[in-house]
Design an enzyme around this catalytic site. Structure first.
Site, PDB file in Angstrom:
ATOM      1  N   ASP A  12     -18.529 -22.975  13.048  1.00 12.14           N
ATOM      2  CA  ASP A  12     -17.093 -23.265  12.944  1.00 12.14           C
ATOM      3  C   ASP A  12     -16.338 -22.092  12.341  1.00 12.14           C
ATOM      4  O   ASP A  12     -16.643 -21.639  11.235  1.00 12.14           O
ATOM      5  CB  ASP A  12     -16.863 -24.510  12.095  1.00 12.14           C
ATOM      6  CG  ASP A  12     -15.386 -24.842  12.004  1.00 12.14           C
ATOM      7  OD1 ASP A  12     -14.791 -25.201  13.032  1.00 12.14           O
ATOM      8  OD2 ASP A  12     -14.825 -24.712  10.906  1.00 12.14           O
ATOM      9  N   ASP A  31      -9.255 -21.723  14.824  1.00 14.62           N
ATOM     10  CA  ASP A  31     -10.170 -22.762  14.357  1.00 14.62           C
ATOM     11  C   ASP A  31     -10.881 -23.412  15.525  1.00 14.62           C
ATOM     12  O   ASP A  31     -10.273 -24.134  16.319  1.00 14.62           O
ATOM     13  CB  ASP A  31      -9.392 -23.809  13.566  1.00 14.62           C
ATOM     14  CG  ASP A  31     -10.299 -24.777  12.834  1.00 14.62           C
ATOM     15  OD1 ASP A  31     -11.533 -24.618  12.938  1.00 14.62           O
ATOM     16  OD2 ASP A  31      -9.784 -25.688  12.169  1.00 14.62           O
TER      17      ASP A  31
END
Length: 634
Positions: A295, A99
């Site tokens: 992201d 992440d």
């Protein structure tokens, strides 16, 4: 669709709370994930100073090693990609979501008061001889007793993770040339919401921040200030990650990324073209609020309302032959089309190409798999994976960069994109292959039995003995859970896929047994030697076994999910010579031949004797010829 978090996007810059609302005009927009990053009021100042210091240090340092790591799971089936990280001495394995929107790496702690059941056992600090809790100090947030450093990450949809910070040896797997390093990570005491229910163990934070795993390794001077991610394509999943620099790629497309604008990785998107035609939009639309954020923890893409409407209309206009249908989930107003066929390769003939153009004039091509996901209930149907964002910000999730190597060049403040087959990335990156020390593996998330330590490439498992023990074939049992009970898996196609994953020929994979119960299938497979071989070589067998026991096989969406139940190695049945194989027949043949020969000789001798006797027999009264008398000599 996704099993993870995913609702809103918040973050703090200084004391100001900024919100990105991902819900559409109607209250049924598909959720997403972008973890909160809580920064102190002067975090931006510290980050600027750290970046300048690193830039000066990096320019003087020689080339550094990197950590080459595999990615697992599937973006749309699981909602995330994970990698395997090993923490402690001896190492304990964890499946962590990669992440770029998070700055903390955390795993469930053994004494967690409220943690869900995840893929691997919880981290046991007491079992690691190198673990140390992080004592309260001016650079961290302390607990109420001011004894330990703690962390607290909260998500807009009410998920959260909190716990203590500790430090231990972190290993990156067999394919990494980077040796294990000490690093700070979170040991969870409480997790809520989707973090509690997800299958993955925790999060590997790759964002910008002092305790981000990337920042820690860069500060230690053990890797260059860069990392890369490559997500597998539609129906494939998996991929690769590299912590550190990779071989420069001359045709990589770059966009500037401003590290001072936010703690997230942003790019300078200027235009979007559909089928070669630019959308009629003001370029500033992609620079509103937080700009365009990239992201890896977000599943889909989200455009400002005006941009989304223009994009949707352009796609619909480009595919008049396809029929609009309802989405797979009535809770969402997905934009879906049927009649495109199931072959991903053929999608380019049905759907238009999309270009994302950066402010420097460079552009990245998006194929159909970069903005579509499969309809789970209608064969040959697909839905848009780009949605409306009520907030002016643009958020690009993992779907946009499938089969794209994305390099986060933090050293030079830019992000690069290179279209490639991510399943072939290991060969194309030219990453040095010197292995790091082999970490131990605890229990895999797909089995309920404990496995032995991971093996280095020149060591066989205990039940595969070198030398006299030659491998005849390998069997393994698995259960397969289909997402749609009405669809029966094509096992011939699945066998070919398994062969590809195990790097063997299709003819070597055989379906030995099959049973089913509802949407669950129980399958026994056999891996046999190639047609021209008498057995399976130790090297090939080791590769197969490691793929099985570490669950490196990644199934496409249409095959659902699998669980490995057991595997077994059978010894090779030694090939006997022709003489040994036929010794009994030869012996019987010889005996028969001898008996036949003796019998023939006996019969012949008896017949001859009787014939002679018949010739010498004289009846009574037969006339005997007179003999000529010789005169007497006187």
């Amino acid at each position: 669709m996704s099993s993870l978090l995913f609702c809103f996007f918040f973050f703090f810059v200084g004391n100001n709370l900024i919100t990105v609302n991902s819900s559409p005009a109607k209250n049924d927009q598909r959720p997403l994930i972008l973890p909160l990053h809580l920064s102190s009021p002067d975090s931006t100042v510290h980050r600027q100073a750290d970046d300048r210091r690193r830039h000066l240090q990096q320019s003087k340092r020689p080339e550094k090693p990197n950590a080459h790591m595999r990615l697992y799971d599937d973006l749309l089936s699981n909602g995330y990609y994970t990698t395997r990280l090993f923490i402690g001495t001896p190492p304990q394995q964890f499946a962590l979501i990669v992440d770029t929107g998070s700055t903390v790496t955390y795993v469930p702690c053994s004494n967690c008061q409220q943690c869900g059941n995840h893929q691997d056992p919880r981290f046991q600090p007491e079992m690691s001889s190198t673990y140390q809790s992080l004592k309260c100090n001016p650079d961290c947030t302390c607990d109420s007793d001011r004894k330990l450093c703690v962390y607290d990450r909260r998500y807009a949809e009410m998920s959260s993770s909190s716990g203590v910070l500790g430090e231990d040896i972190v290993s990156f797997g067999n394919e990494s040339e980077l040796v294990p390093q000490r690093a700070v990570f979170g040991c969870e005491n409480v997790e809520t919401g989707d973090l509690y229910t997800q299958r993955a163990d925790g999060i590997m934070g790759l964002g910008r921040g002092q305790i981000s795993i990337v920042d820690q390794l860069v500060d230690k001077g053990v890797i260059s200030n860069s990392f890369s991610l490559c997500y597998g394509g539609m129906d494939v999943g998996g991929g690769a990650m590299v912590l550190g620099a990779i071989t420069p790629l001359p045709d990589m497309v770059f966009s500037r990324s401003d590290p001072y604008r936010s703690p997230y990785y942003n790019i300078e998107l200027k235009e979007i073209h559909v089928a070669g035609t630019p959308l009629k939009l003001n370029p500033k639309i992609f620079d509103e609020r937080h700009g365009t954020v990239l992201d890896s923890g977000t599943t889909y893409a989200y455009l400002p309302r005006q941009a989304f409407t223009a994009f949707k209309d352009a796609i619909i206009k480009a595919i008049p032959s396809l029929k609009r249908i309802h989405g797979p989930d009535p809770n969402y107003e997905d934009i879906c089309f049927s009649g495109a066929g199931r072959d991903v390769i053929e999608l380019s003939k049905k759907f238009p190409e999309v270009d994302m153009v950066f402010s420097n004039g460079q552009k990245i091509l998006l194929s159909a798999e970069n903005y579509l996901f499969r309809h789970t209930k209608v064969s040959g149907a697909y839905c848009l994976g780009i949605f409306e964002n009520a907030d002016p910000s643009t958020l690009l999730g993992g779907i946009v960069v499938r089969n794209t190597l994305v390099t986060y060049d933090r050293e030079d403040g830019k992000i690069g994109f290179w279209k490639t087959n991510c399943s072939e990335l290991s060969r194309r990156l030219q990453v040095p292959s010197a292995p790091a020390p082999s970490p131990l593996v605890t229990r895999s998330g797909y089995t309920n039995v404990e496995t032995s330590p991971t093996l280095s490439p020149d060591v066989l498992p205990s039940n595969v003995l070198p030398g006299a023990f030659q491998i005849g074939f390998i069997t393994f049992d698995m259960s397969i859970s289909m997402n749609n009970s009405d669809i029966r898996p094509n096992f011939t196609e699945l066998a070919a896929f398994i062969a590809h994953e195990l790097e063997i020929h299709d003819s070597q994979v055989h379906l030995l047994n099959l049973s089913s119960k509802g949407s669950n299938y129980f399958v026994k497979w056999g891996i046999f030697p190639a047609d021209s071989a008498n057995g399976i070589s130790n090297t090939t067998a080791l590769n197969i076994i490691l793929h099985l026991r570490e669950h490196h096989m990644q199934f496409p969406e249409k095959f659902g999910s699998y669980r490995l139940l057991r595997w077994n190695v059978e010894p090779q049945i030694k090939q006997q010579t022709w003489w040994r194989q036929h010794i009994v027949a030869l012996a019987l043949g010889i005996v028969f031949t001898v008996l036949l020969t003796v019998s023939i000789i006996g019969v012949w001798s008896f017949w001859r004797k009787r014939r002679e006797e018949f010739k010498s027999y004289k009846p009574v009264g037969a006339i005997v010829p007179e003999q000529e008398l010789q005169p007497l000599q006187t």
